[in-house]
Design a protein around this motif. Structure first.
Motif, short mmCIF file in Angstrom:
data_model
loop_
_atom_site.label_atom_id
_atom_site.label_comp_id
_atom_site.label_asym_id
_atom_site.label_seq_id
_atom_site.Cartn_x
_atom_site.Cartn_y
_atom_site.Cartn_z
N CYS A 1 -7.40 -1.11 0.00
CA CYS A 1 -6.39 -1.64 0.91
C CYS A 1 -7.08 -2.22 2.13
CB CYS A 1 -5.40 -0.54 1.33
SG CYS A 1 -4.17 -1.12 2.53
N CYS B 1 0.84 -1.22 0.00
CA CYS B 1 0.00 0.00 0.00
C CYS B 1 0.87 1.25 0.00
CB CYS B 1 -0.92 0.00 1.22
SG CYS B 1 -1.99 1.45 1.29
N TYR C 1 -9.60 0.27 -6.43
CA TYR C 1 -8.59 -0.32 -5.55
C TYR C 1 -9.11 -0.31 -4.12
CZ TYR C 1 -7.50 4.50 -4.15
OH TYR C 1 -7.59 5.78 -3.67
N PHE D 1 -2.77 -4.27 -0.42
CA PHE D 1 -3.34 -3.31 -1.36
C PHE D 1 -3.77 -4.07 -2.61
CE2 PHE D 1 -3.09 -0.17 -4.78
CZ PHE D 1 -3.75 0.91 -4.23
#
Length: 631
Positions: free
Chosen positions: A58, A37, A56, A47
């Motif tokens: 994390c 990340c 996306y 991540f």
């Protein structure tokens, strides 16, 4: 070509993997890609990039979003800067936009043009060309002091009198068209004055800002009354004549009197009745009554006694009953709109003598006018009187129809003692047994209670329609409620966070809106819209189309819609994260036991947060601090 919706164009042209891959070393993990990340320190990759939906997430720090949020965070950019950066990379051309300051200045300029026009009209009334108008006003009993106080004017019977005058003062034709003072010629060969040969009545808002004009013809010119065309400043259905002068008296007296015409309101103010406003000659609208509702809950309608006036009264009553109701309204088979049970206002009706209007009555006998106001009838009494007037008592069919038309109104009366009194009045007037009316009323109540309850239209129909257009309805509808009902939305939730929005446009719009509200710099929707760059403005315009048509939104309804929509946003976000964690868990078969345990624990925590939202009902959520988990 300049893009109308560059945000979507950019996302179509730039993939999330390419953008993130410039900052994060990604490795394939099934249908996802993983890496360390960039937003927090970690040794084990948590991540995840999801190419299927260009997002996306994390699972270590909770950071999530799309290419816009990623670039904004990694490069420390504002939305506008990230938009320019990504647009250059995608080859998308952006339109220019005015600043907030420029938009406010533009709004002030349009108001200034109206003031310049008002000065022109006033001067022409005192000129020789305005003599017929001046004699007409004096003949109607309007004093010289009232003419000056209310800034009455005269528009010469000329095609370019006003436009020529304002042109000499540096006003361009496009601005005159925008404020509705002139009209464009069909062959685009110039403009011509909208008001010609008319007495002019300036129309202002509560703060005294000049929004538009009304004009009355002296001869046979049609229409008899003409208003400014709709503009960024003026909308006929959102204005009340003399509200700027009546605002404080309405508050002080805790009563508003609504009449139809300019002359009615003018005469009332001239004779000291300063809590009177006019509805610009139309049936009352929800926006007009929304203005009154902020000042008082006691409303008296005093419309003309002729047939048209009676019909306008009935239409106004239906709108009034909707606006002042704290309950949702439902359409009846007769096409009217009725409350479900209670009214949150004291709405009374003045019955004027036949052949008179408020203007005549006030001028001829002000004491009679005041007495009629004191004798104004409650809304239900008026309905009964109007429905039974002229009913042929020898016709059983006519009597039956009149009573059946009144039953839904009686069913709305929450007080049983009042309801009983109305039954007695109807029985006496129609010579029908009281018990028969009571039994029919019971049947009406039973039918209403047995009727299947439909979901609220704003939550269902609007969401469906928004889905058809491919927008993100939860985000868009939340913005719609916040922007469309500034007086009704109340306090905002303390935990409302722009990061909860799914689309980058909605995130940025909500962030800017909350910042302006927190600093008390909100100047209104018009100037704000003009200050937005094209993709944001387009999103707002699309969102505003979700405002419910034909449904009057009270304060409690707006709060309920905001609460439900915010809950839906958070449900959506939790479900999305659950899906992402499950996908990451499925792709982590080759990972260590610790990573799988962490992901499985995260799924359980998310499901636990989601459960109360799935079970919650609109009545169970407090406002302005909804007890909502997740997000």
């Amino acid at each position: 070509m300049i893009s109308r919706n560059p945000v979507e164009d950019i996302k179509d042209r730039l993939g999330i993997v390419d953008i993130v891959g410039r900052r994060v070393e990604l490795r394939k993990a099934g249908r996802t890609l993983k890496g360390l990340c960039p937003f927090h320190s970690e040794k084990t990759p948590s991540f995840n990039v999801f190419p299927e939906n260009n997002s996306y997430h994390c699972f270590g720090c909770g950071a999530h979003g799309d290419i816009f949020s990623f670039v904004m965070r990694t490069e420390n950019l504002e939305f506008a800067e990230a938009l320019k950066t990504l647009a250059r990379q995608a080859g998308v051309e952006l339109p220019s936009r005015p600043s907030q300051k420029q938009a406010a200045e533009r709004h002030a300029r349009l108001l200034e043009i109206n003031e310049m026009a008002a000065e022109f009209f006033q001067m022409r009334l005192r000129n020789p060309s305005g003599k017929p108008a001046l004699e007409y006003l004096y003949g109607r009993g309007i004093s010289s002091d009232s003419i000056d106080s209310f800034q009455l004017g005269w528009s010469p019977d000329s095609w370019d009198g006003l436009s020529g005058h304002l042109s000499q003062r540096g006003v361009n034709e496009p601005d005159l068209v925008i404020v509705g003072l002139v009209s464009q010629r069909e062959n685009d060969s110039g403009v011509y004055d909208r008001f010609r040969g008319r007495i002019i009545f300036p129309i202002r808002d509560e703060q005294g800002r000049l929004l538009g004009f009304g004009g009355r013809s002296l001869g046979d010119q049609q229409p008899k009354y003409l208003n400014s065309s709709d503009s960024p400043l003026f909308s006929k259905g959102a204005c009340l004549y003399l509200i700027e002068k009546a605002r404080q008296p309405i508050r002080s007296l805790d009563q508003a009197v609504i009449v139809e015409g300019y002359m009615d309101a003018l005469m009332a103010h001239q004779y000291g009745e300063r809590n009177v406003v006019a509805s610009l000659g139309t049936a009352l609208t929800d926006r007009q009554l929304g203005i009154i509702k902020r000042l008082t809950r006691n409303v008296t309608l005093a419309l003309d006694a002729d047939t048209a006036g009676a019909l306008a009264t009935l239409r106004g009553l239906e709108t009034a009953r909707e606006v002042f109701s704290e309950e949702k309204v439902v359409p009846t088979p007769r096409g009217l709109v009725r409350l479900e049970r209670r009214l949150d206002a004291n709405i009374e009706i003045v019955s004027l003598p036949a052949g008179t209007d408020p203007d005549d009555l006030i001028r001829q006998d002000i004491e009679q006018w005041r007495e009629l106001l004191r004798q104004a009838k409650p809304i239900v009494d008026f309905y009964i009187e109007r429905e039974l007037a002229g009913v042929d008592l020898t016709s059983s069919k006519a009597v039956s129809e009149a009573i059946r038309n009144l039953l839904p109104v009686l069913a709305e009366v929450p007080d049983r003692f009042q309801q009983e009194r109305y039954i007695q009045v109807i029985a006496q007037r129609t010579r029908m047994p009281e018990q028969l009316i009571r039994s029919e009323l019971v049947k009406t109540n039973v039918r209403d209670s047995a009727r299947p309850k439909r979901p609220a239209a704003p939550e269902v129909d609007l969401m469906v329609e928004a889905g058809r257009r491919g927008s993100r309805p939860s985000d868009a509808y939340l913005l719609c409620m916040l922007l469309s009902y500034p007086e009704e939305r109340g306090e905002l939730p303390d935990d409302l966070d722009s990061s909860e929005m799914e689309s980058p446009a909605a995130r940025e719009l909500l962030r800017r809106f909350l910042d302006l509200m927190a600093t008390n710099e909100w100047a209104g929707l018009g100037p704000w819209l003009e200050s937005l760059e094209e993709p944001l403005r387009a999103f707002v315009e699309e969102a505003l189309r979700l405002a419910p048509e034909g449904v009057v939104m009270s304060e409690s309804m707006v709060r309920e819609e905001l609460t439900k929509t915010l809950r839906e946003v958070r449900r959506r976000n939790l479900r999305r994260e659950i899906d992402q964690v499950k996908l990451a868990l499925a792709d982590a078969e080759s990972a260590g036991e610790d990573e799988r345990r962490v992901l499985a624990s995260r799924v359980e925590a998310l499901l636990s947060s989601l459960q109360p939202l799935e079970n919650a009902s609109s009545e169970a959520v407090a406002w302005p601090n909804p007890s909502l988990g997740g997000g």
